[in-house]
Design a protein around this motif. Structure first.
Motif, PDB file in Angstrom:
ATOM      1  N   PHE A 188      97.161 -27.750 -28.140  1.00 55.71           N
ATOM      2  CA  PHE A 188      96.898 -28.661 -27.126  1.00 55.71           C
ATOM      3  C   PHE A 188      97.447 -30.237 -27.604  1.00 55.71           C
ATOM      4  O   PHE A 188      97.661 -30.450 -28.932  1.00 55.71           O
ATOM      5  N   THR A 224      94.966 -35.013 -24.814  1.00 55.00           N
ATOM      6  CA  THR A 224      93.785 -33.896 -24.744  1.00 55.00           C
ATOM      7  C   THR A 224      92.984 -34.029 -26.006  1.00 55.00           C
ATOM      8  O   THR A 224      91.551 -34.416 -25.855  1.00 55.00           O
ATOM      9  N   LEU A 234      88.954 -35.448 -25.738  1.00 52.33           N
ATOM     10  CA  LEU A 234      87.794 -34.806 -26.185  1.00 52.33           C
ATOM     11  C   LEU A 234      86.812 -35.488 -27.008  1.00 52.33           C
ATOM     12  O   LEU A 234      85.421 -35.402 -27.112  1.00 52.33           O
ATOM     13  N   TRP A 265     100.410 -26.431 -21.460  1.00 58.90           N
ATOM     14  CA  TRP A 265     101.376 -27.525 -22.404  1.00 58.90           C
ATOM     15  C   TRP A 265     102.751 -26.785 -22.625  1.00 58.90           C
ATOM     16  O   TRP A 265     103.780 -27.155 -22.666  1.00 58.90           O
ATOM     17  N   ASP A 315      92.247 -27.788 -20.409  1.00 56.62           N
ATOM     18  CA  ASP A 315      93.001 -29.210 -20.680  1.00 56.62           C
ATOM     19  C   ASP A 315      94.038 -29.376 -19.639  1.00 56.62           C
ATOM     20  O   ASP A 315      94.666 -30.235 -19.655  1.00 56.62           O
ATOM     21  N   LEU A 324      94.162 -32.507 -17.670  1.00 61.65           N
ATOM     22  CA  LEU A 324      94.181 -33.788 -18.637  1.00 61.65           C
ATOM     23  C   LEU A 324      95.842 -33.913 -18.624  1.00 61.65           C
ATOM     24  O   LEU A 324      96.396 -34.942 -18.547  1.00 61.65           O
TER      25      LEU A 324
END
Length: 464
Positions: A141, A145, A149, A363, A384, A387
């Motif tokens: 990630f 991200t 978190l 990603w 994710d 985001l």
């Protein structure tokens, strides 16, 4: 300090999802290129499904097969997330926890210098620590991200109210000191609570992640400061741990082009007939299962856009697959392809007829698209991805399909309009230009090679 030129032995232990396994393998190959030995650990079936290791590094990479323990509710031969529907993944995590004993035995008998691991094995840091093995968490990630978190550093946690309801997640967190739009939409924020709740594996994902982060020597992140500089710096402050960007790990062009693939021959024949930058490539990853309604709207929106398209439509195992609208393929056959087999994404994105990419915002997929400057139409679904979509919109590197804030639904018209904006309209030129600009970072292999050099240097200099 390690002795000069001492060759390290590094164990790599990714989570059982190919979106994790492949970046771990890419990083392994790059570390092996520096002459260090790698033990790449996964389950037998996942090891068998890996792409071929290039001959120049193959002698330094040992593929270690740990049989996955049998767990009730997990289908036979299911060893990766792509093998099961979404609601069965907690049982895969439970089976993964059953690797604790065999992995401990492997670490005891082969004594690597480092273990580079994922978020899932919450039990691993104390085992490795006891054996004197250094530990790095490798995040596939991106840094923004991880910052969203939240922190593990107690002073930062104490300074902020806990986030206990969806509305707390639709705004940037208080610990982000700079302006950003990176936050969840309401329909995504409702889903995020799954992270914090104990699931059928017996633990929450958040518990796993926090346990892993509490027992490591470093955080390695699949990013670079040219893309996420302020986020990388913030991440180190939130966790009080060295954060080392390892670059974006672009797949090797030579390898992608070298693999003989009968699928590719058929695909490239079609792509060669299309005009330059005219085709929209659609791929939502192997784990996304849209509702039938969303799926219909996506198909109808694509159809009414009139654009040439190549749709890589992966069917998930054990799931009642959504169906294309009746006669969709028949109506669009003159300008589109629906491809249900394995699609070589990197090669497709590299073809000059492809102008845009409608993506779920994984990603790795984003990284591949920007190698070639492909403009992005953003349609996030899970985890994710939302985001990342906001992060890319903030950089004007893509446009998100408008959605209903409450349930995440979208209309065929919103699909059509976003596709046309990004692919054709004059107003969308800014996004096409920005995507091309991204190739100067994402497509610069020297930049990413230097990041791996720095990571390897860190591993060499910090043992035990």
């Amino acid at each position: 300090m390690a002795e000069p030129n001492k060759k390290l032995h590094i164990a790599m232990f990714p989570w059982l999802a190919f979106g994790h396994i492949i970046p771990f393998l890419e990083l392994s190959k790059l570390i092996a290129q520096k002459g260090h030995r790698i033990s790449f650990i996964s389950t037998p079936r996942n090891i068998e499904r890996l792409p071929k290791i290039p001959p120049q590094v193959a002698p330094l990479i040992t593929l270690v097969k740990l049989p996955l323990p049998h767990v009730e509710n997990l289908p036979e031969n299911a060893e990766a997330t792509m093998d099961v529907p979404y609601h069965i993944i907690p049982y895969l995590k439970k089976a993964h926890d059953g690797l604790e004993q065999p992995l401990s035995h492997f670490l005891e008998t082969s004594t690597p210098d480092w273990i580079v691991h994922d978020f899932a094995p919450h039990w691993l840091p104390p085992i490795a620590s006891k054996l004197g093995i250094s530990r790095a968490f490798f995040s596939i990630f991106n840094a923004s991200t991880l910052c969203f978190l939240g922190p593990t550093k107690s002073s930062v946690i104490e300074a902020h109210e806990p986030r206990s309801e969806p509305n707390h997640f639709v705004v940037p967190p208080k610990w982000v000191p700079f302006h950003t739009k990176v936050a969840f939409r309401y329909f995504e924020a409702k889903q995020i609570f799954d992270l914090f709740e104990e699931n059928d594996s017996g633990n929450s994902d958040w518990f796993r992640y926090m346990k892993v982060l509490s027992g490591i020597d470093a955080i390695a992140v699949k990013t670079c400061v040219e893309v996420e500089g302020e986020w990388v710096k913030l991440l180190g402050e939130l966790h009080d741990t060295p954060v080392i960007p390892v670059g974006l790990l672009p797949p090797s062009k030579q390898e992608s082009l070298g693999n003989k693939d009968s699928n590719w021959d058929t695909i490239v024949e079609w792509l060669n007939k299309q005009e330059k930058a005219s085709v929209v490539y659609i791929a939502l990853g192997s784990e996304i299962q849209p509702s039938q309604n969303n799926f219909n709207e996506l198909a109808f929106g694509l159809e009414q856009s009139g654009l040439p398209f190549f749709w890589a439509l992966r069917k998930r195992k054990g799931v009642d697959s959504v169906q294309l609208p009746e006669a969709f393929e028949e109506r669009t056959k003159d300008r589109g392809v629906v491809w249900t087999g394995w699609a070589p994404q990197f090669r497709i994105l590299g073809h000059e007829s492809v102008g845009g990419f409608l993506t779920h915002c994984g990603w790795s997929s984003v990284t591949e698209a920007f190698q070639f400057g492909r403009a992005l139409i953003l349609l996030p679904f899970l985890g994710d991805q939302g985001l990342i979509a906001r992060f890319l919109e903030e950089k004007q590197a893509g446009v998100e399909v408008p959605r209903n804030e409450q349930d995440g639904s979208f209309t065929r018209d919103s699909i059509t309009e976003t596709l046309k904006l990004v692919m054709q309209d004059e107003r969308g030129k800014i996004y096409r230009d920005k995507a091309k600009e991204m190739t100067t970072i994402f497509g610069d292999r020297d930049i990413h090679s230097r990041y791996v050099d720095k990571f390897v240097e860190f591993l060499e200099n910090k043992i035990g």
